[in-house]
Design a protein around this motif. Structure first.
Motif, PDB file in Angstrom:
ATOM      1  N   GLY A 437     -52.867 -71.345 -22.996  1.00 45.99           N
ATOM      2  CA  GLY A 437     -51.766 -71.524 -22.060  1.00 45.99           C
ATOM      3  C   GLY A 437     -50.641 -70.529 -22.310  1.00 45.99           C
ATOM      4  O   GLY A 437     -50.059 -69.980 -21.366  1.00 45.99           O
ATOM      5  N   LEU A 438     -50.361 -70.263 -23.595  1.00 41.98           N
ATOM      6  CA  LEU A 438     -49.316 -69.294 -23.932  1.00 41.98           C
ATOM      7  C   LEU A 438     -49.694 -67.887 -23.484  1.00 41.98           C
ATOM      8  O   LEU A 438     -48.832 -67.106 -23.057  1.00 41.98           O
ATOM      9  N   VAL A 439     -50.966 -67.547 -23.580  1.00 42.97           N
ATOM     10  CA  VAL A 439     -51.431 -66.230 -23.118  1.00 42.97           C
ATOM     11  C   VAL A 439     -51.104 -66.054 -21.640  1.00 42.97           C
ATOM     12  O   VAL A 439     -50.543 -65.035 -21.217  1.00 42.97           O
ATOM     13  N   TRP A 440     -51.442 -67.071 -20.842  1.00 41.31           N
ATOM     14  CA  TRP A 440     -51.153 -66.997 -19.410  1.00 41.31           C
ATOM     15  C   TRP A 440     -49.646 -66.961 -19.160  1.00 41.31           C
ATOM     16  O   TRP A 440     -49.168 -66.260 -18.256  1.00 41.31           O
ATOM     17  N   LEU A 441     -48.890 -67.715 -19.950  1.00 40.27           N
ATOM     18  CA  LEU A 441     -47.433 -67.763 -19.768  1.00 40.27           C
ATOM     19  C   LEU A 441     -46.810 -66.413 -20.065  1.00 40.27           C
ATOM     20  O   LEU A 441     -45.922 -65.939 -19.324  1.00 40.27           O
ATOM     21  N   VAL A 442     -47.243 -65.765 -21.148  1.00 37.88           N
ATOM     22  CA  VAL A 442     -46.707 -64.446 -21.503  1.00 37.88           C
ATOM     23  C   VAL A 442     -47.053 -63.419 -20.435  1.00 37.88           C
ATOM     24  O   VAL A 442     -46.208 -62.617 -20.021  1.00 37.88           O
ATOM     25  N   GLU A 443     -48.313 -63.443 -19.965  1.00 40.05           N
ATOM     26  CA  GLU A 443     -48.724 -62.468 -18.952  1.00 40.05           C
ATOM     27  C   GLU A 443     -47.939 -62.670 -17.655  1.00 40.05           C
ATOM     28  O   GLU A 443     -47.507 -61.695 -17.018  1.00 40.05           O
ATOM     29  N   ALA A 444     -47.753 -63.913 -17.251  1.00 41.72           N
ATOM     30  CA  ALA A 444     -46.975 -64.192 -16.044  1.00 41.72           C
ATOM     31  C   ALA A 444     -45.514 -63.808 -16.244  1.00 41.72           C
ATOM     32  O   ALA A 444     -44.858 -63.287 -15.319  1.00 41.72           O
TER      33      ALA A 444
END
Length: 643
Positions: A437-444
């Motif tokens: 989830g953090l990976v997606w949050l950082v990319e977004a």
């Protein structure tokens, strides 16, 4: 206008199939009322009773609640009751608790064991023709082995650990196959050696599985012998007592467990209906499946209970295909009578036979040409069972069937040999879920912040973000084309400079394949050029820059929502499935690198229910399931028709 009343007696394969067919064909006719009566509030998948008896699955795995099967059929009334008699002249079905008038009645009450009058079978044997039979046998096997494990007398112990199946038809061979599978786990549970458990099949005829071709039957026989099963052919049972089985040649088999599958007859309750009977108490019917002698009374007979000779001296077989086929023709002939069209004579359509010998092995003969054994035969049996759920339009029970047969089975007793049913603590996937989830949050976040500062929201959504300028999607719209034309000259200049640099350095940097980033290497995209069909589809969805920018901005917020859902453990299965779809889309667009392809296997891993541990799914998912089930299926009860 008086309503046309159709009563279906028995919720087996034939009863459910026939009721579904009639309900569908008559759903637009408000003047028709269909009543389905059964002594249980559920349908039992009779072909899988051996799985319950052998301890492979729990009883609920093969019990299909009638409310769930008929929840959206407003023209079907369910009644849980026992039919006691049928008044053929006045056209009334009587039950223990009431009566139901009919214009047409379909009788499909199924079959039961036939002991052929062999002394002691009823008192000391176990049959396998109902859910009650299966549960009773299962409990007996478990208790008998448990007592035998503590029995010091060797002869009594051997007697208790000898299990005899009388009859080598489909039911008998499938039951002995379950005992073969059960042998190892039940021995381990009770701390005895599996070699102490003795399994025997006793058959009156000189061959086994006589509905199959000899080629297929012999394969099954060799498998059983290899597994240590003793098969006694040409050995009719003449007497059964509490502690032994006696054969015609005088042989005595000491045992506390005789499972009788040697014969089948129509449900004994039909003897009180006052109709013409034939072999094994089956009700005689004509070619239209109307009860003989009462052709003008709207009485139809289907399933295991019907006796109609398709060929000379050959009645319809007592198998699922015949049950569904007779129900289909009976329903069609009722419709023909209602619509005053021509009735159709029954014609069986038997596409093959198959039998499972435990959970991992089976034999099958399809269309008289295809012969399968082992793994492929078991897979085919699962496919046929799943087709049944499709036929009766029950996605719920198709899903439940797969869960029970493939994912919730213990002791490796499924076709995948346990590889699909390993249970583990999803707690260990929580760190992966949060990290993902953090990976997606950082990319977004990067797409939202652009060249701004993380701690200064006022600098977000500006230069470098996905919220200004032209779309980053690599589609060839007019605006992109114009930009490309304007850049052509510059590109040519760059190419010339690059050529000069190559001459000096000797080589240009090229993208290299890798599944993890290596320092100094240019990562390789999964697909360099988007497929033409995908490009055209995207251009249709996003025909200009304004539409593309809308989707681009929406994607940022969607990724943030996806990230937060994963971190919080909310709708984790759906979020992970969506992630897989997004990544595949990015791959097709030429915007995804091989070094990040791990996004897909991680998403699959998180579909294991990871949100139910330290996540909101622990509370949200059960609430949604309860609410949706109640809305779609209504109130599931133990007794129907008592309103």
């Amino acid at each position: 206008m008086a309503k046309i009343k159709i009563v279906v007696v028995g919720a087996g394969y034939a009863g459910v199939f026939g009721t579904k067919f009639l309900s569908k064909k008559l759903k637009k006719n408000p003047d028709v009322e269909i009543t389905l009566i059964d002594r249980h509030s559920y349908q039992t998948m009779m072909t899988e009773l051996h799985e319950v008896a052998g301890g492979r699955v729990e009883p609920e795995a093969i019990q299909y609640d009638l409310q769930r099967l008929f929840c959206r059929r407003k023209n079907v009334k369910l009644v849980t009751d026992t039919v006691t008699s049928i008044d053929k002249e006045n056209k009334v079905v009587y039950t223990q608790k009431g009566s139901y008038e009919f214009d047409y009645v379909i009788i499909g009450m199924g079959a039961e064991a036939n002991d052929f009058g062999v002394p002691g079978v009823r008192q000391h044997g176990f049959s396998l023709w109902s859910m009650e039979d299966a549960i009773l046998l299962r409990e007996h096997i478990e208790q008998t082995v448990a007592r035998a494990a503590l029995e010091p007398d060797e002869n009594i112990r051997r007697e208790m650990l000898t299990f005899v199946v009388c009859g080598s038809g489909f039911t008998g061979i499938e039951m002995i196959g379950e005992l073969v599978d059960l042998k190892k786990s039940i021995a381990k549970k009770n701390k005895i050696s599996p070699d102490e458990i003795s399994l025997k099949v006793v058959e009156a005829l000189p061959t086994i599985l006589n509905m199959l071709e000899r080629y297929d039957a012999d394969i099954a026989e060799r498998y059983l012998v290899k597994k240590g099963v003793e098969i006694l052919k040409s050995s009719p049972v003449v007497e059964v007592s509490e502690k032994e089985v006696r054969l015609q040649d005088g042989t005595k088999i000491p045992t506390r467990t005789l499972i009788w599958t040697a014969g089948v007859q129509a449900n004994s309750d039909v003897k009180d209906f006052g109709m013409e009977t034939a072999h094994a108490n089956r009700l005689a019917a004509n070619e239209f499946l109307q009860a003989v002698g009462f052709e003008d009374k709207g009485i139809y007979v289907v399933g295991d209970i019907v006796y109609y000779e398709e060929f000379e001296n050959t009645p319809t077989p007592q198998i699922v295909q015949a049950a569904e086929g007779t129900a289909h023709y009976a329903a069609m002939n009722i419709l023909a009578d209602i619509h005053q069209t021509e009735k159709k004579a029954f014609k069986g359509n038997y596409q093959g036979y198959m039998v499972s010998v435990g959970s991992k092995f089976g034999v099958a003969s399809l269309f008289d040409k295809i012969h399968l054994s082992g793994f492929l035969a078991i897979i085919m049996k699962h496919i046929i069972n799943l087709k049944y759920f499709f036929d009766i339009r029950s996605g719920h029970y198709a899903f439940q069937y797969m869960m029970h047969e493939f994912f919730r089975v213990e002791n490796e007793r499924n076709v995948t040999r346990g590889h699909s049913s390993r249970n583990s603590n999803v707690l260990w996937s929580v760190p992966l879920r949060v990290f993902y989830g953090l990976v997606w949050l950082v990319e977004a976040g990067k797409k939202m912040i652009g060249n701004g500062e993380v701690l200064k929201p006022s600098t977000w959504f500006g230069e470098g973000s996905w919220f200004v300028g032209d779309s980053v999607f690599p589609w060839t719209w007019e605006y992109a084309k114009d930009a490309a034309d304007a850049a052509t000259g510059a590109t040519e200049a760059v190419d010339a400079a690059t050529a000069a640099t190559d001459a000096v350095d000797g080589a240009t940097e090229v993208a290299k394949f890798g599944l993890s980033y290596a320092f100094g290497e240019q990562p390789m995209v999964v697909i360099e050029n988007s497929p033409a069909w995908f490009t055209k589809m995207m251009q249709f969805i996003m025909p200009n820059n304004d539409v593309a920018m809308f989707f681009q901005k929406f994607m940022v917020f969607f990724e943030i929502a996806l990230a937060l859902a994963l971190i919080a453990g909310l709708f984790t299965w759906l979020s992970s499935a969506t992630t897989i779809a997004l990544v595949l889309t990015f791959c097709l667009s030429g915007m995804f690198y091989w070094v990040n392809i791990w996004f897909i296997p991680v998403a699959f891993a998180l579909m294991n229910g990871s949100g139910r541990t330290l996540g909101l799914d622990k509370w949200v998912q059960p609430w949604i399931q309860r609410t949706l089930h109640k809305w779609w299926y209504g109130e599931v009860k133990s007794i129907y028709g008592q309103d």
